[in-house]
Structures are given as structure tokens and as C-alpha cells.
Design a protein around this motif. Structure first.
Motif, PDB file in Angstrom:
ATOM      1  N   MET A   1      -5.915  15.794 150.690  1.00 54.14           N
ATOM      2  CA  MET A   1      -4.561  15.324 150.746  1.00 54.14           C
ATOM      3  C   MET A   1      -3.747  16.287 151.590  1.00 54.14           C
ATOM      4  O   MET A   1      -3.842  17.492 151.402  1.00 54.14           O
ATOM      5  N   THR A   2      -3.001  15.753 152.487  1.00 53.80           N
ATOM      6  CA  THR A   2      -2.116  16.575 153.302  1.00 53.80           C
ATOM      7  C   THR A   2      -0.756  15.904 153.405  1.00 53.80           C
ATOM      8  O   THR A   2      -0.649  14.678 153.333  1.00 53.80           O
ATOM      9  N   ASP A   3       0.266  16.733 153.542  1.00 60.40           N
ATOM     10  CA  ASP A   3       1.611  16.218 153.736  1.00 60.40           C
ATOM     11  C   ASP A   3       2.443  17.343 154.325  1.00 60.40           C
ATOM     12  O   ASP A   3       2.045  18.518 154.273  1.00 60.40           O
ATOM     13  N   SER A   4       3.576  16.984 154.885  1.00 60.53           N
ATOM     14  CA  SER A   4       4.479  17.997 155.428  1.00 60.53           C
ATOM     15  C   SER A   4       5.906  17.510 155.291  1.00 60.53           C
ATOM     16  O   SER A   4       6.162  16.316 155.107  1.00 60.53           O
ATOM     17  N   ILE A   5       6.820  18.479 155.368  1.00 62.67           N
ATOM     18  CA  ILE A   5       8.247  18.150 155.303  1.00 62.67           C
ATOM     19  C   ILE A   5       9.021  19.203 156.066  1.00 62.67           C
ATOM     20  O   ILE A   5       8.606  20.374 156.121  1.00 62.67           O
ATOM     21  N   ASP A   6      10.107  18.799 156.683  1.00 62.06           N
ATOM     22  CA  ASP A   6      10.988  19.733 157.373  1.00 62.06           C
ATOM     23  C   ASP A   6      12.142  20.083 156.440  1.00 62.06           C
ATOM     24  O   ASP A   6      12.753  19.194 155.832  1.00 62.06           O
ATOM     25  N   VAL A   7      12.404  21.378 156.325  1.00 64.32           N
ATOM     26  CA  VAL A   7      13.418  21.886 155.409  1.00 64.32           C
ATOM     27  C   VAL A   7      14.502  22.584 156.229  1.00 64.32           C
ATOM     28  O   VAL A   7      14.197  23.430 157.067  1.00 64.32           O
ATOM     29  N   LYS A   8      15.749  22.238 155.960  1.00 65.39           N
ATOM     30  CA  LYS A   8      16.868  22.855 156.679  1.00 65.39           C
ATOM     31  C   LYS A   8      17.211  24.184 156.004  1.00 65.39           C
ATOM     32  O   LYS A   8      18.150  24.287 155.213  1.00 65.39           O
ATOM     33  N   ALA A   9      16.399  25.190 156.328  1.00 60.42           N
ATOM     34  CA  ALA A   9      16.593  26.556 155.833  1.00 60.42           C
ATOM     35  C   ALA A   9      15.704  27.474 156.662  1.00 60.42           C
ATOM     36  O   ALA A   9      14.672  27.036 157.179  1.00 60.42           O
ATOM     37  N   PRO A  10      16.081  28.728 156.782  1.00 57.76           N
ATOM     38  CA  PRO A  10      15.256  29.672 157.550  1.00 57.76           C
ATOM     39  C   PRO A  10      13.878  29.868 156.912  1.00 57.76           C
ATOM     40  O   PRO A  10      13.726  29.770 155.694  1.00 57.76           O
ATOM     41  N   ILE A  11      12.889  30.172 157.731  1.00 63.42           N
ATOM     42  CA  ILE A  11      11.525  30.305 157.253  1.00 63.42           C
ATOM     43  C   ILE A  11      11.393  31.348 156.144  1.00 63.42           C
ATOM     44  O   ILE A  11      10.661  31.140 155.171  1.00 63.42           O
ATOM     45  N   SER A  12      12.120  32.463 156.239  1.00 59.36           N
ATOM     46  CA  SER A  12      12.008  33.509 155.218  1.00 59.36           C
ATOM     47  C   SER A  12      12.477  33.008 153.857  1.00 59.36           C
ATOM     48  O   SER A  12      11.881  33.336 152.824  1.00 59.36           O
ATOM     49  N   ALA A  13      13.518  32.188 153.829  1.00 60.10           N
ATOM     50  CA  ALA A  13      14.019  31.648 152.568  1.00 60.10           C
ATOM     51  C   ALA A  13      13.064  30.603 151.993  1.00 60.10           C
ATOM     52  O   ALA A  13      12.817  30.562 150.788  1.00 60.10           O
ATOM     53  N   MET A  91      15.552  25.806 160.564  1.00 59.80           N
ATOM     54  CA  MET A  91      14.685  24.692 160.176  1.00 59.80           C
ATOM     55  C   MET A  91      13.241  25.180 160.088  1.00 59.80           C
ATOM     56  O   MET A  91      12.750  25.872 160.984  1.00 59.80           O
ATOM     57  N   THR A  92      12.561  24.771 159.007  1.00 53.88           N
ATOM     58  CA  THR A  92      11.177  25.180 158.756  1.00 53.88           C
ATOM     59  C   THR A  92      10.346  23.966 158.383  1.00 53.88           C
ATOM     60  O   THR A  92      10.781  23.135 157.583  1.00 53.88           O
ATOM     61  N   ARG A  93       9.158  23.872 158.942  1.00 53.86           N
ATOM     62  CA  ARG A  93       8.210  22.820 158.547  1.00 53.86           C
ATOM     63  C   ARG A  93       7.232  23.421 157.544  1.00 53.86           C
ATOM     64  O   ARG A  93       6.665  24.491 157.757  1.00 53.86           O
ATOM     65  N   VAL A  94       7.041  22.707 156.433  1.00 46.15           N
ATOM     66  CA  VAL A  94       6.101  23.109 155.385  1.00 46.15           C
ATOM     67  C   VAL A  94       4.950  22.107 155.395  1.00 46.15           C
ATOM     68  O   VAL A  94       5.179  20.898 155.251  1.00 46.15           O
ATOM     69  N   ASN A  95       3.737  22.598 155.608  1.00 44.20           N
ATOM     70  CA  ASN A  95       2.532  21.762 155.573  1.00 44.20           C
ATOM     71  C   ASN A  95       1.725  22.122 154.335  1.00 44.20           C
ATOM     72  O   ASN A  95       1.495  23.303 154.074  1.00 44.20           O
ATOM     73  N   VAL A  96       1.279  21.109 153.614  1.00 45.40           N
ATOM     74  CA  VAL A  96       0.495  21.309 152.392  1.00 45.40           C
ATOM     75  C   VAL A  96      -0.825  20.567 152.528  1.00 45.40           C
ATOM     76  O   VAL A  96      -0.849  19.392 152.927  1.00 45.40           O
ATOM     77  N   GLN A  97      -1.906  21.254 152.200  1.00 42.55           N
ATOM     78  CA  GLN A  97      -3.227  20.620 152.145  1.00 42.55           C
ATOM     79  C   GLN A  97      -3.856  21.000 150.807  1.00 42.55           C
ATOM     80  O   GLN A  97      -3.960  22.187 150.489  1.00 42.55           O
ATOM     81  N   ILE A  98      -4.264  19.997 150.049  1.00 43.14           N
ATOM     82  CA  ILE A  98      -4.868  20.230 148.737  1.00 43.14           C
ATOM     83  C   ILE A  98      -6.172  19.447 148.646  1.00 43.14           C
ATOM     84  O   ILE A  98      -6.222  18.258 148.988  1.00 43.14           O
ATOM     85  N   ASP A  99      -7.210  20.130 148.208  1.00 41.61           N
ATOM     86  CA  ASP A  99      -8.500  19.499 147.940  1.00 41.61           C
ATOM     87  C   ASP A  99      -8.782  19.668 146.456  1.00 41.61           C
ATOM     88  O   ASP A  99      -8.696  20.784 145.935  1.00 41.61           O
ATOM     89  N   TRP A 100      -9.113  18.565 145.788  1.00 40.59           N
ATOM     90  CA  TRP A 100      -9.404  18.657 144.369  1.00 40.59           C
ATOM     91  C   TRP A 100     -10.409  17.603 143.963  1.00 40.59           C
ATOM     92  O   TRP A 100     -10.596  16.609 144.670  1.00 40.59           O
ATOM     93  N   LYS A 101     -11.024  17.833 142.842  1.00 40.92           N
ATOM     94  CA  LYS A 101     -12.023  16.906 142.323  1.00 40.92           C
ATOM     95  C   LYS A 101     -11.468  16.258 141.052  1.00 40.92           C
ATOM     96  O   LYS A 101     -11.239  16.939 140.054  1.00 40.92           O
TER      97      LYS A 101
END
Length: 157
Positions: A1-13, A91-101
Motif C-alpha cells: 500500500m502506498t499513498d502520499s499527501i502534500d502538507v502546507k508546512a515546512p519539512i522540519s515541522a 510545502m512538504t510531500r509525505v509518502n507512505v509505503q506499508i507492507d503487511w500480512k
């Protein structure tokens, strides 16, 4: 499973907020509690579709403002990685990848129907709302800024 979202905040935050693991119940559906036992070990308590589970996970790699990777070490069989990408100063893009059984019939059916993909999307939207509502300076100051190199195994070698 993968997904991403753009967040209106600096990358450090954004990164700092994600590394406050004990705050995951604020945006992750089904997560009741996370206890950070050490810099590299987390204890999860989840309740999904009436099924309660507890398990431990270890952070296998963590680099400030770049990525956090983990894998379960008992109970559940899952692993994942979250990466953070600077689009611009605000602006920061967050990408998530999860593998599960999936375990059991209910989880297998949910996986086939891609319900878990929908849940990740909902969780990311709640994360975005939380990150955009929190002042950037306080978020950036509250996260963990250590480094975990994936070349180390769980014994530190």
C-alpha cells in the motif's frame, strides 16, 4: 500500500510531528496507544473492527527531515517507510509505503476490498490537518532529531 499527501508546512515541522509516535492516535484510525520504549522500539496497541492487538516494532532507519522506516518484531507482520520531500519552504510531500500480512478472514477480506488503502488516505488527511493547524516552530522543536542507520541490526552491530 502506498499513498502520499502534500502538507502546507515546512519539512522540519512535518517530520517532527511524524516522529512524535505517541501522538499517532490523534490521526491514525484504530491506533489506541503507542508507547516509545527506546529511541528504536515502539509498543503498539490497536483496535480494528473489534479486534484488539498489541505488538512491538523497531525503527530500522531514521534520518531527520528525510525518512522513518520500521518493521514489526512480534505479533503483527508489517513493515513500512515514510519519506519527506521538500516542495518549497512552506510545502512538504509525505509518502507512505506499508507492507503487511492480513491475519484472519476479516483482515483478508478488508485487504481484498482495499479498505486499508482507504484508511491510510484518511489517516494522511487527518495528519495533514494536524500539521497545518499546529504552529511550525512548536512542531519542529518537539520532534526527535536523532539518526538511526539501517546498517545497524537490533543488537547494535
Amino acid at each position: 500500500m502506498t499513498d502520499s499527501i502534500d502538507v502546507k508546512a515546512p519539512i522540519s515541522a512535518v517530520y517532527a510531528l511524524w516522529t512524535r509516535f505517541e501522538d499517532f492516535p490523534k490521526f491514525m484510525g484504530g491506533v489506541e496507544r503507542i508507547t516509545q520504549q527506546t529511541d528504536e522500539r515502539l509498543h503498539w496497541e490497536v483496535s480494528i473492527a473489534g479486534v484488539d492487538r498489541e505488538f512491538d516494532a523497531e525503527i530500522t532507519e531514521q534520518h531527520k527531515d528525510e525518512r522513518v522506516a520500521w518493521r514489526s518484531i512480534d505479533g503483527e507482520t508489517h513493515a513500512g517507510v515514510v519519506t519527506f520531500h521538500r516542495i518549497d519552504d512552506a510545502m512538504t510531500r509525505v509518502n507512505v509505503q506499508i507492507d503487511w500480512k492480513p491475519q484472519g478472514a476479516v483482515e483478508a477480506i478488508g485487504a481484498l476490498l482495499q479498505i486499508d488503502d482507504l484508511q491510510i488516505g484518511k489517516d494522511l488527511k487527518r495528519f495533514k490537518e494536524l500539521a497545518e493547524a499546529e504552529p511550525s516552530t512548536s512542531a519542529a522543536e518537539s520532534g526527535w532529531d536523532g539518526d538511526i542507520d539501517r546498517s545497524k541490526d537490533s543488537t547494535g552491530n
